[in-house]
Scaffold this motif. Structure first.
Motif, PDB file in Angstrom:
ATOM      1  N   ASN A 124       0.796  -1.226   0.000  1.00  0.00           N
ATOM      2  CA  ASN A 124       0.000   0.000   0.000  1.00  0.00           C
ATOM      3  C   ASN A 124       0.827   1.274   0.000  1.00  0.00           C
ATOM      4  OD1 ASN A 124      -2.144  -1.735   0.199  1.00  0.00           O
ATOM      5  ND2 ASN A 124      -2.636  -1.251   2.308  1.00  0.00           N
ATOM      6  N   VAL A 125       2.047   1.214   0.568  1.00  0.00           N
ATOM      7  CA  VAL A 125       2.821   2.430   0.773  1.00  0.00           C
ATOM      8  C   VAL A 125       4.154   2.413   0.028  1.00  0.00           C
ATOM      9  CG1 VAL A 125       3.783   3.999   2.502  1.00  0.00           C
ATOM     10  CG2 VAL A 125       1.770   2.625   3.066  1.00  0.00           C
ATOM     11  N   ALA A 126       4.904   1.318   0.140  1.00  0.00           N
ATOM     12  CA  ALA A 126       6.285   1.310  -0.348  1.00  0.00           C
ATOM     13  C   ALA A 126       6.417   1.156  -1.856  1.00  0.00           C
ATOM     14  CB  ALA A 126       7.068   0.196   0.351  1.00  0.00           C
ATOM     15  N   ASP A 127       5.685   0.230  -2.446  1.00  0.00           N
ATOM     16  CA  ASP A 127       5.938  -0.201  -3.818  1.00  0.00           C
ATOM     17  C   ASP A 127       5.110   0.586  -4.828  1.00  0.00           C
ATOM     18  OD1 ASP A 127       6.681  -1.564  -6.071  1.00  0.00           O
ATOM     19  OD2 ASP A 127       5.754  -3.467  -5.513  1.00  0.00           O
ATOM     20  N   PRO A 128       5.740   1.314  -5.756  1.00  0.00           N
ATOM     21  CA  PRO A 128       4.978   2.012  -6.798  1.00  0.00           C
ATOM     22  C   PRO A 128       4.147   1.061  -7.660  1.00  0.00           C
ATOM     23  CG  PRO A 128       7.245   2.797  -6.736  1.00  0.00           C
ATOM     24  CD  PRO A 128       7.189   1.605  -5.850  1.00  0.00           C
ATOM     25  N   PHE A 129       4.577  -0.209  -7.763  1.00  0.00           N
ATOM     26  CA  PHE A 129       3.875  -1.194  -8.579  1.00  0.00           C
ATOM     27  C   PHE A 129       2.799  -1.942  -7.785  1.00  0.00           C
ATOM     28  CE2 PHE A 129       7.786  -0.459 -10.816  1.00  0.00           C
ATOM     29  CZ  PHE A 129       7.490  -0.627 -12.155  1.00  0.00           C
ATOM     30  N   SER A 130       2.621  -1.605  -6.492  1.00  0.00           N
ATOM     31  CA  SER A 130       1.640  -2.289  -5.635  1.00  0.00           C
ATOM     32  C   SER A 130       1.798  -3.805  -5.714  1.00  0.00           C
ATOM     33  CB  SER A 130       0.203  -1.874  -6.013  1.00  0.00           C
ATOM     34  OG  SER A 130       0.013  -0.504  -5.791  1.00  0.00           O
TER      35      SER A 130
END
Length: 331
Positions: A124-130
């Motif tokens: 939800n927060v870290a990964d731009p690719f979700s």
């Protein structure tokens, strides 16, 4: 689009003035496209991929207002492969999620098969690719997504702070520590800034050793561009330590287009120094509120025998280079 079911219980906390006394919603994702892989031990792979951006699923979410500000929610979610129709999660009927949740002014308490707080922080927060497409952060970061037999408590939001604590029972006779799982996260959100700290610990089947991961994440919105940064410290059940670092961004473009990119660096602290680096770039084009086209490229450079692969939301992958071209519909 992948975030809409993960926070179902948390959403219930802030929507207690629900419209009806009870409701049942059928929802899902149909995601398929072309998957190309290179760099695998068995050679190149070309195939129809299912769930590359978001794992294909069919779910049922029910809600009942019990009065006094208390809401009961249940989620039953099945994973499937759209290319073959086969069930995912080893054929489990509701292998993605199966839970009951009581929520109210004091927070949300749930029980069942659930996403872990550590995974929710990464997705939800870290990964731009979700955690989807060839840029999936779980290609390198810990890939524990969900745990069975869990009890989880999420606090109400207070001054921008929310805490999430989860306990997974190992259910081994004679020793409650065997296969036990513990995870927690704390987040702070104020305006454009989100900060989140997550930790997890997993005991092995004999309770003789455990693995652990601790991750600090920051996200900041600069208008139409969102920056992502994460750093994780890891220790596996054999005592080997490593660090994972992610830097990336998401850019909302005109015409319903979105651009996302990330760089991930894995540093092995053991003498073998099995390092790895992943670079990924992706783009999506919204055809409607529920349907988008996407394309993504990811490449991992392994060093000294490291064996990380480029996967997708539903596939761990077999090569070090991956290309995705697909369409996703959310219903």
């Amino acid at each position: 689009m992948q975030k809409y079911v993960i926070g179902a219980c948390a959403l219930a906390v802030v929507s207690l003035g629900a419209q009806a006394q009870s409701s049942l919603t059928v929802y899902g994702v149909a995601d398929a496209g072309l998957l190309l892989e290179r760099g695998g031990a068995d050679g190149p792979v070309q195939k129809i991929g299912s769930g590359m951006a978001s794992s294909s699923r069919l779910g049922f979410k029910g809600k009942e207002d019990l009065g006094g500000g208390t809401v009961l929610t249940f989620i039953l979610e099945n994973g499937y492969s759209i290319d073959t129709g086969a069930a995912k999660q080893n054929g489990a009927l509701f292998g993605r999620q199966a839970l009951l949740c009581l929520s109210g002014k004091a927070g949300a308490l749930s029980i069942g098969q659930q996403y872990t707080p550590f995974y929710k922080t990464l997705n939800n927060v870290a990964d731009p690719f979700s955690t989807g497409m060839a840029g999936n952060a779980q290609n390198v970061f810990d890939d524990t997504t969900r745990i069975s037999n869990t009890v989880e408590y999420i606090t109400p939001r207070m001054g921008g702070f929310v805490a999430d604590v989860q306990y997974g029972l190992g259910e081994a006779a004679g020793d409650s520590a065997k296969n036990r799982y513990l995870s927690a996260s704390g987040s702070y959100e104020q305006g454009a800034l989100t900060l989140e700290l997550a930790h997890q610990r997993k005991e092995n089947a004999l309770a003789s050793a455990h693995s652990r991961n601790t991750m600090l994440v920051a996200r900041y919105r600069f208008g139409d561009v969102t920056g992502h940064a994460a750093h994780a410290r890891n220790r596996d059940a054999l005592g080997r330590e490593s660090h994972d670092t992610l830097l990336g961004f998401t850019a909302q473009l005109s015409g319903g287009n979105k651009l996302f990119a990330s760089l991930i660096d894995h540093r092995d602290q053991a003498a073998a120094q099995r390092h790895a680096r992943q670079a990924a770039l992706g783009v999506s084009h919204g055809l409607s509120r529920r349907t988008d086209l996407y394309a993504a490229y990811g490449h991992i450079r392994n060093s000294n025998g490291a064996q990380f692969h480029v996967g997708t939301a539903a596939d761990s992958g077999s090569g070090t280079t991956g290309v995705n071209l697909g369409v996703r519909h959310v219903f």
